[in-house]
Design a protein around this motif. Sequence first.
Motif, PDB file in Angstrom:
ATOM      1  N   SER A 161       0.848  -1.201   0.000  1.00  0.00           N
ATOM      2  CA  SER A 161       0.000   0.000   0.000  1.00  0.00           C
ATOM      3  C   SER A 161       0.879   1.245   0.000  1.00  0.00           C
ATOM      4  CB  SER A 161      -0.950  -0.005   1.199  1.00  0.00           C
ATOM      5  OG  SER A 161      -0.259  -0.244   2.410  1.00  0.00           O
ATOM      6  N   GLY A 162       1.541   1.482  -1.151  1.00  0.00           N
ATOM      7  CA  GLY A 162       2.422   2.633  -1.286  1.00  0.00           C
ATOM      8  C   GLY A 162       3.530   2.412  -2.285  1.00  0.00           C
ATOM      9  N   VAL A 201      -4.444  13.848   6.757  1.00  0.00           N
ATOM     10  CA  VAL A 201      -4.154  12.896   5.684  1.00  0.00           C
ATOM     11  C   VAL A 201      -3.914  11.502   6.247  1.00  0.00           C
ATOM     12  CG1 VAL A 201      -2.412  12.289   3.961  1.00  0.00           C
ATOM     13  CG2 VAL A 201      -3.326  14.624   4.048  1.00  0.00           C
ATOM     14  N   TYR A 202      -3.185  11.410   7.329  1.00  0.00           N
ATOM     15  CA  TYR A 202      -2.819  10.105   7.896  1.00  0.00           C
ATOM     16  C   TYR A 202      -3.943   9.529   8.761  1.00  0.00           C
ATOM     17  CZ  TYR A 202       2.164  10.337   6.610  1.00  0.00           C
ATOM     18  OH  TYR A 202       3.351  10.370   5.936  1.00  0.00           O
ATOM     19  N   ASN A 203      -4.253  10.209   9.856  1.00  0.00           N
ATOM     20  CA  ASN A 203      -5.131   9.620  10.871  1.00  0.00           C
ATOM     21  C   ASN A 203      -6.608   9.704  10.485  1.00  0.00           C
ATOM     22  OD1 ASN A 203      -2.647  11.083  12.500  1.00  0.00           O
ATOM     23  ND2 ASN A 203      -3.045   8.988  13.154  1.00  0.00           N
ATOM     24  N   LYS A 204      -7.050  10.866  10.002  1.00  0.00           N
ATOM     25  CA  LYS A 204      -8.428  10.924   9.523  1.00  0.00           C
ATOM     26  C   LYS A 204      -8.582  10.068   8.271  1.00  0.00           C
ATOM     27  CE  LYS A 204     -12.205  14.085   8.361  1.00  0.00           C
ATOM     28  NZ  LYS A 204     -12.618  15.507   8.271  1.00  0.00           N
ATOM     29  N   GLY A 205      -7.547  10.054   7.436  1.00  0.00           N
ATOM     30  CA  GLY A 205      -7.595   9.183   6.261  1.00  0.00           C
ATOM     31  C   GLY A 205      -7.811   7.727   6.652  1.00  0.00           C
ATOM     32  N   LEU A 250      -2.109  11.509  -1.480  1.00  0.00           N
ATOM     33  CA  LEU A 250      -1.229  11.004  -0.426  1.00  0.00           C
ATOM     34  C   LEU A 250      -1.957  10.090   0.553  1.00  0.00           C
ATOM     35  CD1 LEU A 250       1.608  11.094   0.826  1.00  0.00           C
ATOM     36  CD2 LEU A 250       0.911  13.162   2.055  1.00  0.00           C
ATOM     37  N   SER A 251      -3.204  10.407   0.879  1.00  0.00           N
ATOM     38  CA  SER A 251      -3.939   9.576   1.832  1.00  0.00           C
ATOM     39  C   SER A 251      -4.229   8.190   1.274  1.00  0.00           C
ATOM     40  CB  SER A 251      -5.243  10.256   2.247  1.00  0.00           C
ATOM     41  OG  SER A 251      -5.762   9.681   3.420  1.00  0.00           O
ATOM     42  N   LEU A 252      -4.156   8.032  -0.048  1.00  0.00           N
ATOM     43  CA  LEU A 252      -4.327   6.714  -0.648  1.00  0.00           C
ATOM     44  C   LEU A 252      -3.351   5.724  -0.056  1.00  0.00           C
ATOM     45  CD1 LEU A 252      -5.499   4.910  -3.018  1.00  0.00           C
ATOM     46  CD2 LEU A 252      -3.497   5.673  -4.315  1.00  0.00           C
ATOM     47  N   LYS A 253      -2.096   6.161   0.067  1.00  0.00           N
ATOM     48  CA  LYS A 253      -1.107   5.251   0.636  1.00  0.00           C
ATOM     49  C   LYS A 253      -0.976   5.409   2.141  1.00  0.00           C
ATOM     50  CE  LYS A 253       3.293   7.834   0.004  1.00  0.00           C
ATOM     51  NZ  LYS A 253       4.011   7.557   1.259  1.00  0.00           N
ATOM     52  N   GLU A 254      -1.085   6.639   2.662  1.00  0.00           N
ATOM     53  CA  GLU A 254      -0.829   6.838   4.084  1.00  0.00           C
ATOM     54  C   GLU A 254      -2.048   6.508   4.950  1.00  0.00           C
ATOM     55  OE1 GLU A 254       1.939   6.960   5.211  1.00  0.00           O
ATOM     56  OE2 GLU A 254       3.232   7.791   3.653  1.00  0.00           O
ATOM     57  N   GLY A 255      -3.228   6.981   4.562  1.00  0.00           N
ATOM     58  CA  GLY A 255      -4.413   6.650   5.341  1.00  0.00           C
ATOM     59  C   GLY A 255      -4.662   5.159   5.367  1.00  0.00           C
ATOM     60  N   PHE A 256      -4.542   4.505   4.215  1.00  0.00           N
ATOM     61  CA  PHE A 256      -4.750   3.061   4.132  1.00  0.00           C
ATOM     62  C   PHE A 256      -3.712   2.317   4.960  1.00  0.00           C
ATOM     63  CE2 PHE A 256      -4.861  -0.778   0.997  1.00  0.00           C
ATOM     64  CZ  PHE A 256      -5.634  -1.495   1.895  1.00  0.00           C
ATOM     65  N   VAL A 302     -11.463   7.223   7.665  1.00  0.00           N
ATOM     66  CA  VAL A 302     -12.373   7.180   6.521  1.00  0.00           C
ATOM     67  C   VAL A 302     -12.389   5.779   5.918  1.00  0.00           C
ATOM     68  CG1 VAL A 302     -12.718   8.028   4.158  1.00  0.00           C
ATOM     69  CG2 VAL A 302     -12.254   9.645   6.021  1.00  0.00           C
ATOM     70  N   ILE A 303     -11.217   5.170   5.776  1.00  0.00           N
ATOM     71  CA  ILE A 303     -11.175   3.811   5.219  1.00  0.00           C
ATOM     72  C   ILE A 303     -11.723   2.809   6.228  1.00  0.00           C
ATOM     73  CG2 ILE A 303      -9.659   2.037   4.261  1.00  0.00           C
ATOM     74  CD1 ILE A 303      -7.858   4.282   3.245  1.00  0.00           C
ATOM     75  N   ARG A 304     -11.507   3.053   7.514  1.00  0.00           N
ATOM     76  CA  ARG A 304     -12.090   2.184   8.540  1.00  0.00           C
ATOM     77  C   ARG A 304     -13.611   2.190   8.454  1.00  0.00           C
ATOM     78  NH1 ARG A 304     -10.574   0.230  13.915  1.00  0.00           N
ATOM     79  NH2 ARG A 304      -8.507   1.163  13.672  1.00  0.00           N
ATOM     80  N   MET A 305     -14.206   3.360   8.142  1.00  0.00           N
ATOM     81  CA  MET A 305     -15.661   3.410   7.996  1.00  0.00           C
ATOM     82  C   MET A 305     -16.131   2.494   6.864  1.00  0.00           C
ATOM     83  SD  MET A 305     -16.927   7.310   8.790  1.00  0.00           S
ATOM     84  CE  MET A 305     -15.759   8.167   7.756  1.00  0.00           C
ATOM     85  N   MET A 306     -15.384   2.457   5.760  1.00  0.00           N
ATOM     86  CA  MET A 306     -15.724   1.525   4.686  1.00  0.00           C
ATOM     87  C   MET A 306     -15.690   0.085   5.207  1.00  0.00           C
ATOM     88  SD  MET A 306     -13.654   2.923   1.370  1.00  0.00           S
ATOM     89  CE  MET A 306     -13.191   4.641   1.201  1.00  0.00           C
ATOM     90  N   ARG A 307     -14.679  -0.223   5.994  1.00  0.00           N
ATOM     91  CA  ARG A 307     -14.556  -1.569   6.554  1.00  0.00           C
ATOM     92  C   ARG A 307     -15.724  -1.866   7.490  1.00  0.00           C
ATOM     93  NH1 ARG A 307     -11.856  -4.139  11.027  1.00  0.00           N
ATOM     94  NH2 ARG A 307     -10.917  -6.130  10.421  1.00  0.00           N
TER      95      ARG A 307
END
Length: 888
Positions: A331-332, A407-411, A343-349, A414-419
């Motif tokens: 993932s990056g 970008v990192y932590n809120k990102g 950036l959040s694509l790789k860092e948030g994930f 956001v992906i956790r909500m999808m999960r």
Amino acid sequence: MDIARTPSTPDGNPEMADAAPGPLDRPSEPPLIRREDYRPFDWLVPEIRLDFTLGLERTLVVATLKVERNPNGEPASEIRLNGDGLTPLDVTVDGHASNSWRMEGSDLLVDLPGDAHEIRFATEIAPVANSQLMGLYASNGMLCTQCEAEGFRRITFFPDRPDVLSTYTVRMEGPKDAFPVLLSNGNRIAAGGGEDGTHWAEWHDPWPKPSYLFALVAGDLVARKDRFTTMSGREVDLAIWVRAEDLDRTGHAMESLIKSMKWDEQVFGREYDLDQFNIVAVGDFNMGAMENKGLNVFNTKYVLADPETATDGDYDGIEGVIAHEYFHNWSGNRVTCRDWFQLSLKEGFTVLRDQLFSQDMQGEAVKRIEDVRLLRSVQFPEDSGPLAHPIRPDSFREIGNFYTSTVYNKGAEVIRMMRTMAGPERFREGTDLYFGRHDGEAATCEDFIRAMEDGAGLDLAQFRLWYSQAGTPKVEVSLAHEGEAATLTLRQTVPVTPGQPDKQPMPIPLRLALLDRETGRHNGEQLIVLDKPEQVHRFEGFAAKPVLSVNRGFSAPVAIERVIDSDDLVFLAKNDDDAFARYEAMQELIVGHLVAVVEGGLDERVQDAARSSIAEVMRVIVTDAALDDSMRGELMMLPGQTYIAEQLTVADPGAIHAAREALKGWLAKSLEMELVALHERASGISSGMDRAARGARKVKTQALVFLAAGNPELAERMAAAQYDAADTMTDRQGALMVLAGLAGPQRTHKLIDFYNRFQGDALVIDKWFSLQAGSLHPHVIEHVHALAQHPDFNIKNPNRVRSLYMAFTGTPLGFHAADGEGYRMIADLILALDPINASTAARFVPPLGRWRRIEPGRAALMRGELERIAAHADLSRDTFEQVTRSLG
């Protein structure tokens, strides 16, 4: 790349310690770069070869680029190669010296008439003079690189953007006595000796990567080595490279790496893809760590540990950061980001992936609370201030300033909500599809969302707003009861943020349960997705009004606003079977009381009643034999100063501190016997790294924190005894943290002892600086001034600067001193540090930038310091953007 994992200030507020890079020498008006203006680069660079002749004072770099016209680009008769402070020594095209090139600003432009060419040029750099720690630089006799985001252009000319993917072959040659170890990305394919005591090594990375993932390390290092067999049978050689004196402290890091590799195979199906995996620990580093393909470079803080020098929190941090950077391999790295807006694509994930890993390693409940505490203390203030931005920004002037908690932590949230909406199994199907579709590509956030829609079966059309809207949503919650039915009303608002006055409602997944008042049980948890401004839900079968447990597990990164009786909060804090919801009820009970005190809305009778309710719950927490000590320690922590301030329209830091300390002291006096008994009981648990021992160490220090506010003489004696008996850094640091905030003689005695005991160990002396600079001592400003003159303070070392000054920005009596001395100190630091290390300097602007949320007197002082910084003629682009946006 990891930037967000940092120690806590004494009141439990995590610091944003790590920084991201940015180029120097801003123009008078840095250009605005917009996401909508993205265009593919006109040329592909499928291969690059780099030949280094290494030296600390002078390194020669010869780059050979094979380039081809990009069928998706625009027709171009020239190629633009980014540079920063470089001058080409010669340029050849297709083997012939070329005069068809020119410099435009810092960039090299070369005329290319055909469809495919080979370009070769040489550059010369001076690593020892590179105080910015970006590009190739020297650290204590070692050569090291850091290229994210735009540092590669300080090494050689190149299209330094994440969507240009190349395979790299790297040859390094240098004096063997100075650089006995030569490392780069990928696999080592050849090595040999040269003349006159030189030697060389050649590395090849078969996986195309962007320039920001390039890495080189050369130095006098030794390695802890191991092997790992992947799920398909590939044998991987593992090595963690450090200075010889640090080798004994690398065992935990190696164990963490192997755990990470196994976990990623089991949970995400991701297998490592090279024959070698190397980690190097560096003492001078702007960030926490960097995920360069096959050669991760780490701040020593996130590699070195033993019980004598590292706390339990340090151990957890090392495990999490090792995992984070390893997980970036997929993932990056294998799937990278198309441009820096993604950036959040790789860092948030990847933050989500490392959080899930740490939950499995350490326990889900406590880890979740720690992650939310970090989010609320750093990201929520970011979301409510002048630097607010979406997790996918629309524009920037300096990309280094978007390596943020948003970008990192809120990102990650956001992906956790999808999960949460998909469930773990369907989420895994979505991630498998994402990796399969985009392996070897530079992808976008939209690509990830589409994979989740197709693989996990989610409809995310409205959910995309989470990527484009800034601000922390507020959810108003009310529960009514009539007859046999309970009616839940939910309303959401997304606050105005800079550049975004109008917001649309976003899908907010809320896990909730309705608890029976008599039994404390419920009939099962439900997931409700609030996707409208207002929704009403009716629940049948309740003869009596139930107690609502909402946003369980912190299922959405929102602020819950509700009118709730303190009796119901007490009930939830005692009975809720969701660990986070239980913690949240305790926090809400305390925050509600403190906000009322600060706003002057409580008479003495009401205040005593509120304190008594808090004490009632705290007594249960402190004495409940069935409660795990790790969780007990979390439940005992009072809300941090920053989080309390976020609940107020205008915050008075002095009033918040006074109210918080008064409550702490009142609870300490009310529960003194119980707190002393807790400390005695926990002191009897044998030391070790098991859960019971770690939990015991946590509650011992929490007991001392309370007692210091209620009975400082007793706390001083107990803390001194804990310090003297300590056989772990956790106990020793916890005791010293408490003593550092007291005025008794043991403070000086133990600080001197600590320094003498660990003098020469940079990471531990960083702790010594932080404990004093972040203390609640009334003379903390004078202490910080004195520490800045200490022989061990070095403004050129990012760890040392952060250990002193970032800790100080969390102090209510220091940084927020009413006369503005704390603000002046940080402004002076920014101006002094900016020409030395711009990316680190810029990280100190946001604490001053929160002036709009502070009472008028202090706000004027904070703004005045920002204006003083802005008036400086030679600010870096990093600091200039942060200051001007903060003044807005």
